[in-house]
Every structure is written in structure tokens, then in C-alpha cells.
Design an enzyme around this catalytic site. Structure first.
Site, PDB file in Angstrom:
ATOM      1  N   LYS A 229       0.691  -6.434   2.030  1.00 51.04           N
ATOM      2  CA  LYS A 229      -0.164  -5.187   2.163  1.00 51.04           C
ATOM      3  C   LYS A 229       0.150  -4.207   3.277  1.00 51.04           C
ATOM      4  O   LYS A 229       0.062  -3.156   3.163  1.00 51.04           O
ATOM      5  CB  LYS A 229      -1.685  -5.371   2.003  1.00 51.04           C
ATOM      6  CG  LYS A 229      -2.615  -4.235   1.901  1.00 51.04           C
ATOM      7  CD  LYS A 229      -3.919  -4.746   1.619  1.00 51.04           C
ATOM      8  CE  LYS A 229      -4.859  -3.574   1.620  1.00 51.04           C
ATOM      9  NZ  LYS A 229      -4.750  -2.906   0.356  1.00 51.04           N
TER      10      LYS A 229
ATOM     11  N   ASP B 182     -11.208  -3.177  11.761  1.00 54.28           N
ATOM     12  CA  ASP B 182     -10.092  -4.137  11.308  1.00 54.28           C
ATOM     13  C   ASP B 182      -9.863  -5.098  12.369  1.00 54.28           C
ATOM     14  O   ASP B 182      -9.668  -6.375  11.988  1.00 54.28           O
ATOM     15  CB  ASP B 182      -8.960  -3.127  10.836  1.00 54.28           C
ATOM     16  CG  ASP B 182      -9.118  -2.353   9.483  1.00 54.28           C
ATOM     17  OD1 ASP B 182     -10.008  -3.015   8.818  1.00 54.28           O
ATOM     18  OD2 ASP B 182      -8.579  -1.845   8.997  1.00 54.28           O
TER      19      ASP B 182
ATOM     20  N   ASP C 237       0.611  -1.348  -0.045  1.00 56.38           N
ATOM     21  CA  ASP C 237      -0.048  -0.182  -0.066  1.00 56.38           C
ATOM     22  C   ASP C 237       0.943   1.283  -0.038  1.00 56.38           C
ATOM     23  O   ASP C 237       0.456   2.412  -0.715  1.00 56.38           O
ATOM     24  CB  ASP C 237      -0.893  -0.043   1.152  1.00 56.38           C
ATOM     25  CG  ASP C 237      -2.131  -0.824   0.939  1.00 56.38           C
ATOM     26  OD1 ASP C 237      -1.854  -1.786   0.060  1.00 56.38           O
ATOM     27  OD2 ASP C 237      -3.226  -0.436   1.609  1.00 56.38           O
TER      28      ASP C 237
ATOM     29  N   GLY D 195      -7.012   0.923  -0.372  1.00 57.96           N
ATOM     30  CA  GLY D 195      -8.010   1.996  -0.312  1.00 57.96           C
ATOM     31  C   GLY D 195      -7.491   3.400   0.457  1.00 57.96           C
ATOM     32  O   GLY D 195      -8.062   4.471   0.177  1.00 57.96           O
TER      33      GLY D 195
ATOM     34  N   HIS E  58      -5.055  -9.719   3.400  1.00 59.15           N
ATOM     35  CA  HIS E  58      -4.067  -9.724   4.195  1.00 59.15           C
ATOM     36  C   HIS E  58      -4.218 -10.040   5.845  1.00 59.15           C
ATOM     37  O   HIS E  58      -3.706 -10.786   6.196  1.00 59.15           O
ATOM     38  CB  HIS E  58      -3.238  -8.486   4.344  1.00 59.15           C
ATOM     39  CG  HIS E  58      -3.892  -6.937   4.730  1.00 59.15           C
ATOM     40  ND1 HIS E  58      -3.360  -6.178   5.544  1.00 59.15           N
ATOM     41  CD2 HIS E  58      -5.050  -6.594   4.049  1.00 59.15           C
ATOM     42  CE1 HIS E  58      -4.352  -5.167   5.518  1.00 59.15           C
ATOM     43  NE2 HIS E  58      -5.333  -5.311   4.699  1.00 59.15           N
ATOM     44  N   ARG E  59      -5.440  -9.473   6.327  1.00 58.12           N
ATOM     45  CA  ARG E  59      -6.070  -9.725   7.490  1.00 58.12           C
ATOM     46  C   ARG E  59      -6.530 -11.018   7.681  1.00 58.12           C
ATOM     47  O   ARG E  59      -6.457 -11.630   8.795  1.00 58.12           O
ATOM     48  CB  ARG E  59      -6.880  -8.518   7.904  1.00 58.12           C
ATOM     49  CG  ARG E  59      -6.367  -7.069   7.770  1.00 58.12           C
ATOM     50  CD  ARG E  59      -7.012  -6.226   8.866  1.00 58.12           C
ATOM     51  NE  ARG E  59      -6.442  -4.997   8.657  1.00 58.12           N
ATOM     52  CZ  ARG E  59      -5.166  -4.573   8.937  1.00 58.12           C
ATOM     53  NH1 ARG E  59      -4.491  -5.564   9.772  1.00 58.12           N
ATOM     54  NH2 ARG E  59      -4.878  -3.301   8.903  1.00 58.12           N
TER      55      ARG E  59
ATOM     56  N   GLN F 184     -13.264   6.209   5.337  1.00 60.37           N
ATOM     57  CA  GLN F 184     -12.132   6.884   4.491  1.00 60.37           C
ATOM     58  C   GLN F 184     -12.755   8.057   3.577  1.00 60.37           C
ATOM     59  O   GLN F 184     -12.041   8.854   2.974  1.00 60.37           O
ATOM     60  CB  GLN F 184     -11.712   5.810   3.493  1.00 60.37           C
ATOM     61  CG  GLN F 184     -10.886   4.716   4.461  1.00 60.37           C
ATOM     62  CD  GLN F 184     -10.086   3.657   3.299  1.00 60.37           C
ATOM     63  OE1 GLN F 184     -10.082   3.720   2.329  1.00 60.37           O
ATOM     64  NE2 GLN F 184      -9.368   2.932   3.910  1.00 60.37           N
TER      65      GLN F 184
ATOM     66  N   ASN G   6      -4.741  -2.466  -4.744  1.00 57.69           N
ATOM     67  CA  ASN G   6      -6.085  -2.620  -3.952  1.00 57.69           C
ATOM     68  C   ASN G   6      -6.047  -1.903  -2.614  1.00 57.69           C
ATOM     69  O   ASN G   6      -6.356  -2.106  -1.552  1.00 57.69           O
ATOM     70  CB  ASN G   6      -6.056  -4.091  -3.566  1.00 57.69           C
ATOM     71  CG  ASN G   6      -7.727  -4.380  -2.863  1.00 57.69           C
ATOM     72  OD1 ASN G   6      -8.491  -3.568  -3.218  1.00 57.69           O
ATOM     73  ND2 ASN G   6      -7.607  -5.483  -2.347  1.00 57.69           N
TER      74      ASN G   6
ATOM     75  N   LYS H 133     -14.513  -4.075   2.157  1.00 58.57           N
ATOM     76  CA  LYS H 133     -12.965  -4.037   2.466  1.00 58.57           C
ATOM     77  C   LYS H 133     -12.454  -4.713   1.249  1.00 58.57           C
ATOM     78  O   LYS H 133     -13.010  -5.043   0.109  1.00 58.57           O
ATOM     79  CB  LYS H 133     -12.614  -4.647   3.758  1.00 58.57           C
ATOM     80  CG  LYS H 133     -13.261  -3.847   4.954  1.00 58.57           C
ATOM     81  CD  LYS H 133     -12.555  -2.516   5.178  1.00 58.57           C
ATOM     82  CE  LYS H 133     -12.864  -1.594   6.429  1.00 58.57           C
ATOM     83  NZ  LYS H 133     -12.052  -0.383   6.527  1.00 58.57           N
ATOM     84  N   GLU H 134     -11.056  -5.197   1.559  1.00 61.55           N
ATOM     85  CA  GLU H 134     -10.477  -5.921   0.632  1.00 61.55           C
ATOM     86  C   GLU H 134     -11.264  -7.198  -0.120  1.00 61.55           C
ATOM     87  O   GLU H 134     -11.035  -7.790  -1.177  1.00 61.55           O
ATOM     88  CB  GLU H 134      -9.081  -6.352   1.069  1.00 61.55           C
ATOM     89  CG  GLU H 134      -8.118  -5.348   1.195  1.00 61.55           C
ATOM     90  CD  GLU H 134      -8.150  -4.558   2.370  1.00 61.55           C
ATOM     91  OE1 GLU H 134      -7.105  -3.861   2.669  1.00 61.55           O
ATOM     92  OE2 GLU H 134      -9.197  -4.721   3.105  1.00 61.55           O
TER      93      GLU H 134
ATOM     94  N   ARG I 170     -15.465  -9.631   3.996  1.00 62.37           N
ATOM     95  CA  ARG I 170     -14.950 -10.089   5.338  1.00 62.37           C
ATOM     96  C   ARG I 170     -15.608 -10.868   5.890  1.00 62.37           C
ATOM     97  O   ARG I 170     -15.473 -12.041   6.741  1.00 62.37           O
ATOM     98  CB  ARG I 170     -14.088  -9.181   5.970  1.00 62.37           C
ATOM     99  CG  ARG I 170     -12.751  -8.530   5.484  1.00 62.37           C
ATOM    100  CD  ARG I 170     -12.106  -7.377   6.060  1.00 62.37           C
ATOM    101  NE  ARG I 170     -10.897  -7.150   5.444  1.00 62.37           N
ATOM    102  CZ  ARG I 170      -9.810  -6.183   5.799  1.00 62.37           C
ATOM    103  NH1 ARG I 170     -10.316  -5.286   6.694  1.00 62.37           N
ATOM    104  NH2 ARG I 170      -8.897  -6.271   5.373  1.00 62.37           N
TER     105      ARG I 170
END
Length: 682
Positions: free
Chosen positions: A434, A331, A52, A97, A406-407, A181, A95, A358-359, A362
Site C-alpha cells: 500500500k 499514522d 494506492d 482513502g 500496511h502499518r 481527509q 482501500n 483507518k484501514e 487500529r
């Protein structure tokens, strides 16, 4: 970073030690943008190095911002002072954000003010993440913004190349219930055009408020004090102007801290260790995700801390099931979903609708993967409810799909502490780049497993059979450590030469000389890094490949004192997540319990041809007849020696690679290994 298809994590049993966190992603990209928009240069320390931030840095460089690494490790960003030296650009933002949303707002305003046109795009998933609320807010201001694909989603075109009059007199309305965001992007961008007071009105409930607090805190560091009226109106004062603070550090990432807080809460402390210590973020953090500490305490973790450090010990066990509104830790709350697998009842996480944009979605991702492990999961529009497997027998080995998120990858690594002692496979582990490229290395540094649970693949065979090349490739594909036992004996020979100790056969028969070599071998400081080898912090890779070194290795390997000294050293290479060991007695003597043993076979003539071609390609003179004679002599000596003669282990799989190239041999070993794992059906 593990740049491999999947990473198998063996069953873990304990944890203890210290972890240094990478810089916060949220802070890093905000600070980079603010520094670029400011007057003067800013030296940023402890900046996160991840996908990122690289995306943001590349975009800023395209826009004409000069960025210079400093000798002290800081990154110097020369601010543009609100100017626009580059009027047109196509920016690819992956990706990220935290790059897409703020750059959309900043470039839309700058393009309108100075006359510019910019296209912003990302990967396919970024084009599925909604940005319509931010686009609507920018259009209220009079900014030309076009969605180049689906309305309300990237890719975007910002500006039309002509200056535009901006409507700053009316409050800008932006929804707050999809993503914080959007508001952050406006707060970061509007000081660029604050010729008068500018008001932002938030429509609906503002989610993820702690991230807005991060933004306001950083704006103040760069000279802009936003007036907040509750959480519904924000005012950027007339005359606001960004100025560099000179030097600014980036806190460790509080979201990343959640995995190690959870680790300390659920893992028994390793012998001689007192839990997990996290360096780089503490109780005074400006990041909202630090409130994950409160949630972990509710579940039973014992946590103490100070300004820049946290210490975690396991307390209540099993963990306490909880019901929690997670709006303040959107998160980090994902980590609670995996902690719920170790709780004594059903855990409910509410107010997490933002997970869906999100990515990946989730909520769906966490529910799907928890079910794979044996949990019972209920999911709704803005909640997830998790009941852990009823008994250890109900746990299942799972291959975790990570959705390029990633999470998800980091969360489910903690499932390796399951009470059934089952391994966990993490697909596409490199997605952690990320925010935390070295996450798995950091995890393995503080986790322990029973040695018998750490997998070993042994690749034995005669000299010049190609076992070293094969072992290195297999280790690289699996993310395992590598042990080149032949190199160890070559290292003994090399170190002996430097120390003035003879390795001639007659001298090696002398007890005193053998003992001296054994002592030397016991003290070797060696490190393998793929094909590169270090001895006492000096790379010796090339020196070890010589024929002289090979002959010395064959002689010293027959000395019992040397073999005994190297035995403990070789056992020490059995570290998480696994080991590929090559040599002549890996499967018979060193790791007799290895689940996969491979014995390479090829004729002496074939091996001599390979060695001849290898030497000639390096410009080294060679004679095929002499090479063949040397190999036959070594084969006889290695197979007839009294101590650990060269022979296949009884349960070894023999691989004749005479007619195979390296890739074919690697695939055969990987296929055998896959068949040995609990994931053979995946």
C-alpha cells in the site's frame, strides 16, 4: 516484495546503515490529482510506486488524463485543466482513502458543472470506512451524491448526467473530528468552481492538522493560495485556477520513516556502524509526521538531521515510557505503540480516535497484537495504554495478524528485537504494498542477526532427484534466499572454460591446476534470482543446464581447493530472513547446524526418466540408456569420493519423491518446517 502467506523474522540483534525512503503516499496522491486538474503538464519525480498510487493513476487514466513515463524517471501528467473529457466511468479504488475522498469531491463538482455520472467503489473494508460528512458537504453545494449501499459509506454515485447549479454563496460546513481527509478533499476540489470566494467552516475540533498543512502547501505550489482563519474557516479566493509548477519532487514518506527512526532508537548499533541514516526526508519536511522525531526523542532516541536526511542512534535504554497527545502524528503514532514494548513503564497514547476509521480499527488491532507478545494493554475510545512484558521470560512468540493494514505489518516487524530472542511471524506481509512495497527488504538490509539464528533448510540428494526444483519452490513460499550449490560448481566449470582452464580429471589432479581453479572459485560474482542465475552480471541460466556443464561440475566439486574456496561463499548466502540450500553436502558439511535437513531419494531409473523427459521437452536429443549410465556413474563417483561423499546427514528426513509431484514434495517439506518452528500451533 514478499508475496507470501506469512514471513517469519528471526530474532534480530543489531542495526546500522542507510535507508532510502519511498515517496510519501499523502503527497503522491495529492500531487497526482492536482497535476491532473491543472493547466499544462507536470513532471513528477520520486513518486511513490504502491497500491494506492496505482489506484489513483488507473482512475485518472480512465478519466481521460494522459500519463507518460519520462526517460529521466519522472512521470509526466498532462493536466485536464478542469475539463471533463470522460463523462461517465466506474472507478475501483481499492482501500485507498487518499484516492477515494479527493476523487469523490473533485468528480462530484465536475459532474455537476459539466454533466456527468461516476460510480466509485473499493474493497469491502473501504465500504466500511465512513464518508458521510464529505457526502453531506457536497450535498450542501447542490451536488447529486447517492450512497449505493449503506448511507454515509461507499460505494457512491456522483452526478446524474445533467449539469447542476451549485450553491457557492453559503459557507460549506464539514466535520473535522472524524478524518482530515474530508476537508482535504474539499480544499483540493473547490478551486475548480471558484467563480466567487468559497468558504469552508470546520465543525468541531480539526484532527490531523499536519495533513491539512500538506494540502495547503501543495495547493500553493499549483497556484492556489487558500486563506486560513485559524483552523475553523478556510477561504478559496474567487478566480482560483490550478496551473502546473512544471516539475515537482515528492518527499520521502515521513510516516514510513517512523519505523526506521524507531529501529535506530531500539536496536544496538551493528559493529562498524553508527546507527541508522534515513535518506529522502529531513527536519524541513512539509509532512506533519516528521514530528514523530519529537516523540522518539522523548523516549530516548538520539536524532540529528538536515533538510533531506535523518540520523538516529540508540540513546536512553530502556526507552522512556511517555504519555502523549498524538493528534499531530496519527499514522506514525502506531510505531510508538511498538516502541512502548521496550520502555521502562506504561506508555499512553491519547487523541487517536481516528485510528478506528483507518484501514482497520487500529486501536483494537494494536491492542490485540501487543497482548499476543505478552504486553498488558488498556484501550479506550481514543487512547491506548501499553505496559511491556515484565521480564524477557514474559515475552511470547507471536503470529501477528495484519488486518490488511500496511502499518500494522511494518510496526510489528520491530518486535523481532525482543529481549527473549524470539522470532516474529508477520501474516500477509504483502499488505505493505500500500505504501512501502520493499519495506522488509529495506529492513533486512540494515538489520543483523546471529548466523545461528538465521534458519536454513538443507535439501540434499543425488543428481536429477529434483532437489533444485524443490528448493526453489520452498524458498519462494517462505520468502527465503536460495543457494543452488550445484550451480556454484557448474559456475566454476563455466568460468574455467572462459578462462581457458581445463576441468579434465587428469588435469585436476595437478596441484597447480587445482590451485588456479580454487582462486577462480573464490572470486566468483554470482547472484541467484529464483531460476535465473547471473555470473559477473551476465545471465548464464541456460548455459549451466547443459549436460556438459553438469559433468564439469561433478568433476570440479571433488577438488579440495575448489570446495574450500566455495565454503565461505556458501556461508555468505545465510542472510535474513532465511535460506534454502540444495546440493549434495549442504546438511553434512556446509550447514551441519541447519534445523531441517531433507534428503531426496529416487531410483536411478526414475531420475533418468525425468531427465529424459526434461531434455526432450526442450527439443534436445537424448538416449535413456546413456542418461541412466551417466547417472549411475555420477552416483558412484559422488558417493565414493574422499571429500564430502554424497550421503544423508544423520538427522536428515528422507523423502522418496518417486511417486510424488512437485507440489506434494513442497507441501511435505513445508509441513516438516512448520513443525520445527515455534509457530507450529498456528
Amino acid at each position: 516484495m514478499y508475496s507470501i502467506d506469512h514471513l517469519d523474522i528471526p530474532p534480530l540483534k543489531s542495526a546500522g546503515g542507510s535507508v532510502r525512503l519511498p515517496g510519501s503516499k499523502s503527497i503522491s496522491n495529492r500531487v497526482l490529482l492536482l497535476a491532473a486538474l491543472s493547466v499544462g503538464h507536470t513532471d513528477i519525480t520520486d513518486l511513490l510506486d504502491s497500491d494506492d498510487t496505482r489506484v489513483m493513476l488507473a482512475a485518472l487514466a480512465q478519466l481521460g488524463c494522459r500519463i507518460e513515463p519520462q526517460d529521466d524517471g519522472a512521470l509526466r501528467v498532462h493536466g485536464l485543466g478542469g475539463t471533463l473529457p470522460v463523462k461517465t466511468a466506474q472507478l475501483f479504488l481499492g482501500n485507498a482513502g487518499t484516492a477515494m475522498r479527493p476523487l469523490t469531491a473533485a468528480l462530484a463538482l465536475l459532474a455537476s458543472q459539466h454533466g456527468g455520472a461516476f460510480e466509485l467503489s473499493g474493497i469491502a473494508r473501504m465500504h466500511e470506512r465512513p464518508i458521510g460528512d464529505l457526502v453531506d458537504a457536497l450535498r450542501q453545494l447542490g451536488c447529486p451524491v447517492d450512497c449505493l449501499g449503506q448511507e454515509g459509506y461507499p460505494p457512491l454515485c456522483l452526478g446524474n448526467g445533467q449539469p447542476q447549479a451549485l450553491n457557492l454563496g453559503s459557507p460549506i460546513r464539514v466535520r473535522g473530528d472524524v478524518s482530515s481527509q474530508f476537508l482535504t478533499a474539499l480544499l483540493l476540489a473547490l478551486p475548480l468552481v471558484a467563480r466567487q470566494d468559497i468558504h469552508i467552516d470546520v465543525v468541531g475540533e480539526l484532527i490531523s492538522r499536519p495533513y491539512i498543512e500538506i494540502t495547503l502547501n501543495l495547493l500553493e505550489r499549483f497556484g492556489v493560495q487558500v486563506q486560513r482563519h485559524g483552523w475553523s474557516r478556510f477561504t478559496i479566493p474567487a478566480g482560483s485556477r490550478y496551473t502546473s509548477p512544471g516539475r515537482i519532487p515528492v518527499e520521502g514518506d515521513a510516516s514510513s520513516a517512523s519505523y526506521f527512526i524507531a529501529l535506530g532508537a531500539l536496536a544496538p548499533a551493528s559493529p562498524g556502524r553508527d546507527g541508522i541514516t534515513i535518506e529522502g526526508v529531513g527536519l524541513a519536511s512539509i509532512q506533519g509526521d516528521i514530528r514523530f522525531v519529537e516523540a522518539a526523542r522523548l523516549m530516548g532516541a538520539q536524532i540529528t538531521g538536515e533538510a533531506n536526511r535523518l540520523h538516529i542512534r540508540r540513546g536512553r535504554w530502556p526507552l522512556q515510557a511517555i504519555e502523549l497527545d498524538c493528534n499531530h502524528i496519527p499514522d506514525a503514532a502506531m510505531t510508538l505503540a511498538v516502541m512502548a514494548l521496550y520502555a521502562d513503564g506504561t506508555t499512553t497514547l491519547r487523541n487517536i480516535a481516528s485510528w478506528r476509521v483507518k484501514e482497520t480499527d487500529r486501536i483494537v488491532a494494536m491492542a490485540t497484537e501487543c497482548r499476543k507478545l505478552g504486553a498488558t494493554v488498556e484501550e479506550g475510545a481514543d487512547f491506548i495504554r501499553i505496559t511491556p512484558p515484565a521480564t524477557p521470560a514474559h515475552w511470547r512468540a507471536a503470529s501477528i495478524h495484519t488486518y490488511d493494514d500496511h502499518r500494522v505489518a511494518m510496526c510489528f516487524s520491530l518486535a523481532a528485537f525482543n529481549p527473549a530472542s524470539l522470532p516474529v511471524r508477520i501474516e500477509d506481509p504483502k499488505c505493505v504494498a500500500k505504501t512501502f512495497p520493499d519495506y522488509f527488504e529495506a529492513l533486512f538490509d540494515v538489520c543483523q542477526a546471529d548466523a545461528a539464528r538465521i534458519p536454513v533448510i538443507c535439501i540434499d540428494g543425488p543428481t536429477a532427484s529434483g532437489k533444485g526444483t524443490l528448493a526453489a519452490e520452498v524458498a519462494q513460499r517462505l520468502g527465503y534466499h536460495l543457494l543452488d550449490s550445484g550451480a556454484l560448481y557448474r559456475l566454476v566449470g563455466l568460468a574455467a572454460g572462459k578462462a581457458g582452464l581445463s576441468t579434465a580429471e587428469d588435469d585436476l589432479r595437478q596441484p597447480d591446476q587445482a590451485q588456479r581453479l580454487g582462486t577462480l572459485a573464490a572470486g566468483l560474482q554470482v547472484r541467484f534470482d529464483g531460476p535465473r542465475i547471473w555470473l559477473d552480471s551476465v545471465e548464464v541460466s541456460d548455459a549451466l543446464r547443459s549436460e556438459v556443464a553438469g559433468m564439469a561440475a561433478s568433476r570440479v566439486s571433488a577438488v579440495p581447493e575448489v570446495r574450500a574456496a566455495l565454503l565461505t561463499l556458501q556461508h555468505g548466502f545465510r542472510r535474513l530472513p532465511g535460506l534454502v540450500a540444495d546440493g549434495r553436502d549442504m546438511g553434512t558439511v556446509i550447514f551441519p547446524d541447519a534445523p531441517l535437513k531433507v534428503y531426496l531419494t529416487a531410483s536411478a531409473e526414475q531420475r533418468a526418466q525425468r531427465r529424459y523427459k526434461q531434455l526432450i521437452s526442450k527439443g534436445i536429443a537424448a538416449n535413456i540408456d546413456s542418461l541412466l549410465a551417466d547417472l549411475e556413474k555420477r552416483d558412484h563417483r559422488d558417493s565414493s569420493r574422499a571429500h564430502a561423499p554424497l550421503k544423508p546427514a544423520e538427522d536428515a528426513l528422507q523423502l522418496d519423491n518417486s511417486g510424488l509431484d512437485v507440489e506434494q514434495s513442497v507441501q511435505q517439506v513445508l509441513n516438516w518446517w512448520q513443525g520445527k518452528t515455534v509457530f507450529s500451533g498456528n
